[in-house]
Design a protein around this motif. Sequence first.
Motif, PDB file in Angstrom:
ATOM      1  N   ALA A 119       1.197  -1.483   0.041  1.00 12.58           N
ATOM      2  CA  ALA A 119       0.042   0.285   0.165  1.00 12.58           C
ATOM      3  C   ALA A 119       1.164   1.274   0.312  1.00 12.58           C
ATOM      4  CB  ALA A 119      -0.808  -0.227   1.191  1.00 12.58           C
ATOM      5  N   GLU A 120       0.179   2.471  -0.125  1.00 14.27           N
ATOM      6  CA  GLU A 120       0.678   3.782  -0.313  1.00 14.27           C
ATOM      7  C   GLU A 120       1.948   4.257   0.530  1.00 14.27           C
ATOM      8  OE1 GLU A 120       2.345   4.778  -3.195  1.00 14.27           O
ATOM      9  OE2 GLU A 120       0.693   5.128  -4.858  1.00 14.27           O
ATOM     10  N   SER A 121       0.875   3.695   1.528  1.00 14.64           N
ATOM     11  CA  SER A 121       1.183   4.650   3.229  1.00 14.64           C
ATOM     12  C   SER A 121       1.794   3.678   3.912  1.00 14.64           C
ATOM     13  CB  SER A 121       0.392   4.492   4.321  1.00 14.64           C
ATOM     14  OG  SER A 121      -0.659   2.825   4.159  1.00 14.64           O
ATOM     15  N   PRO A 139      -6.860  -4.681   2.109  1.00 18.28           N
ATOM     16  CA  PRO A 139      -6.271  -6.248   2.586  1.00 18.28           C
ATOM     17  C   PRO A 139      -7.104  -6.892   1.298  1.00 18.28           C
ATOM     18  CG  PRO A 139      -8.280  -5.407   3.539  1.00 18.28           C
ATOM     19  CD  PRO A 139      -7.797  -4.153   3.306  1.00 18.28           C
ATOM     20  N   ASN A 140      -6.479  -8.342   0.992  1.00 20.17           N
ATOM     21  CA  ASN A 140      -6.973  -8.515  -0.222  1.00 20.17           C
ATOM     22  C   ASN A 140      -8.691  -8.988  -0.535  1.00 20.17           C
ATOM     23  OD1 ASN A 140      -4.494  -9.282   0.521  1.00 20.17           O
ATOM     24  ND2 ASN A 140      -4.788 -12.098   0.394  1.00 20.17           N
ATOM     25  N   LYS A 141      -9.210  -9.219   0.554  1.00 21.90           N
ATOM     26  CA  LYS A 141     -10.655  -8.872   0.943  1.00 21.90           C
ATOM     27  C   LYS A 141     -11.707  -7.807  -0.418  1.00 21.90           C
ATOM     28  CE  LYS A 141     -11.384  -9.274   5.119  1.00 21.90           C
ATOM     29  NZ  LYS A 141     -10.900 -10.400   4.547  1.00 21.90           N
ATOM     30  N   ASN A 143      -2.189  -6.161  -3.078  1.00 21.03           N
ATOM     31  CA  ASN A 143      -2.733  -7.531  -2.974  1.00 21.03           C
ATOM     32  C   ASN A 143      -4.293  -7.682  -4.579  1.00 21.03           C
ATOM     33  OD1 ASN A 143      -1.122  -8.527  -0.410  1.00 21.03           O
ATOM     34  ND2 ASN A 143      -2.304  -7.325   0.766  1.00 21.03           N
ATOM     35  N   ALA A 144      -3.891  -6.868  -5.239  1.00 24.70           N
ATOM     36  CA  ALA A 144      -4.864  -6.622  -6.571  1.00 24.70           C
ATOM     37  C   ALA A 144      -5.204  -9.109  -6.715  1.00 24.70           C
ATOM     38  CB  ALA A 144      -4.600  -5.886  -7.094  1.00 24.70           C
ATOM     39  N   GLU A 149      -6.245   3.165   3.675  1.00 23.80           N
ATOM     40  CA  GLU A 149      -6.126   3.325   2.611  1.00 23.80           C
ATOM     41  C   GLU A 149      -7.613   2.153   1.790  1.00 23.80           C
ATOM     42  OE1 GLU A 149      -3.767   2.673   0.692  1.00 23.80           O
ATOM     43  OE2 GLU A 149      -1.791   3.602   1.916  1.00 23.80           O
ATOM     44  N   MET A 150      -8.846   1.820   2.648  1.00 23.06           N
ATOM     45  CA  MET A 150      -9.597   1.408   2.466  1.00 23.06           C
ATOM     46  C   MET A 150     -10.518   2.428   2.112  1.00 23.06           C
ATOM     47  SD  MET A 150     -10.922  -2.053   4.315  1.00 23.06           S
ATOM     48  CE  MET A 150     -10.963  -1.176   5.864  1.00 23.06           C
ATOM     49  N   ALA A 151     -11.030   3.956   3.362  1.00 30.38           N
ATOM     50  CA  ALA A 151     -11.729   4.856   2.728  1.00 30.38           C
ATOM     51  C   ALA A 151     -11.193   5.429   1.008  1.00 30.38           C
ATOM     52  CB  ALA A 151     -10.802   5.632   3.743  1.00 30.38           C
TER      53      ALA A 151
END
Length: 380
Positions: A162-164, A293-295, A182-183, A313-315
Amino acid sequence: MPRPRILCISLSPIARDARVLRQLRVLREHGDVTTVGYGPLPDGATDHVSVPEQLKTLPQTPVGALKLALRRLRSAELDAPAVRYALAALDGRRFDLVVANDARALALAFAVSGDAPVWGDMHEWAPGQRDQYFVWRHMVAPLMDHMCRTYLPRCAAVTTVAESLVAEYDKVYGTTAGLVRNARPWEDLEPSPMLDGGRIRLAHSGGAEPNRNLRMLMEASLELEHTSLDLYLVPAGDGGAYLRELEELAATSERLTIHPPVAPSELPSALNAYDVGVFSLPPDNFNMANCLPNKLFDFLQARLAFAVSPSPEMARFVTANDLGVVSTDYSKESFVAALRELTPERVATAKQAAHDHARTLSDETDVATSHALVRRLLGS
């Protein structure tokens, strides 16, 4: 001309490790791959060092624990029983490229690499994997920091998810890390139609672990009369105790269903029957606060809308791509409020957005990055 010899170390059950399996699909195109990890020979490998299940990946021996307590970190680098086993199994073997998955594999990678370049793939922020726990902070984190500080500057390439985390590794350890998310591969699916009557089908997949907020997700879904929640859960390392608690809760409502886990390759097809992928992870440590995450990529390829907690990251992933809603905090009340925003019309729009982005947010960019990296390291 003989094919390059590539060593891939991942002290995990590789055959069930989605990220490492994707990595192997790249590596096998460039050479013959030997893997080191738990379990059977994974797809993509030509040879495998199977580490016995009972051998730990940290120096969890009396001597090892004493070294950690006394901060004799360099002396403890190769003391983990799993590492010692792998080191003996690899004695005398030569490789053209060594891949170390996670910080705990770094010292082993350099011990066996000879003149070969080492690629350090840092799945998470290594010192902070479990820093909510006292023993990790005071015994294990210093070793992980030592591994990163000693070996990451010597790696020919460093990547993370992730970028962070790219920014954190660069700032703290002076790396020039690359991004390999994790794409997952693009899936040829269409968004499933919404049900008549306005029922919204929520879904979640993953480990049945207490820190995953699963009880909260189940209770939140019951707050709304028009939602149901299906969970595809893998028993955790507690012998399935927490899963049994969740099954007791699910038995109280026909709108809650717990299914056996499905293989990672089958997840998008299984989840495609639903409407919204739900996930909430409290920020108990640095990695949990900065997870991508992967999900999320499972949900995306399944063409689902999203409802997630506000981890940065998710947001960013959800809002930038118009995929659904983000709760304002990690409470049940906030998650219920976010779910209330998901009208059938908004869910249908978000599912279509997932479909529109499925190709661009698949693993194609990450695979291309990995191929270019391996070609560079092999000098081809």
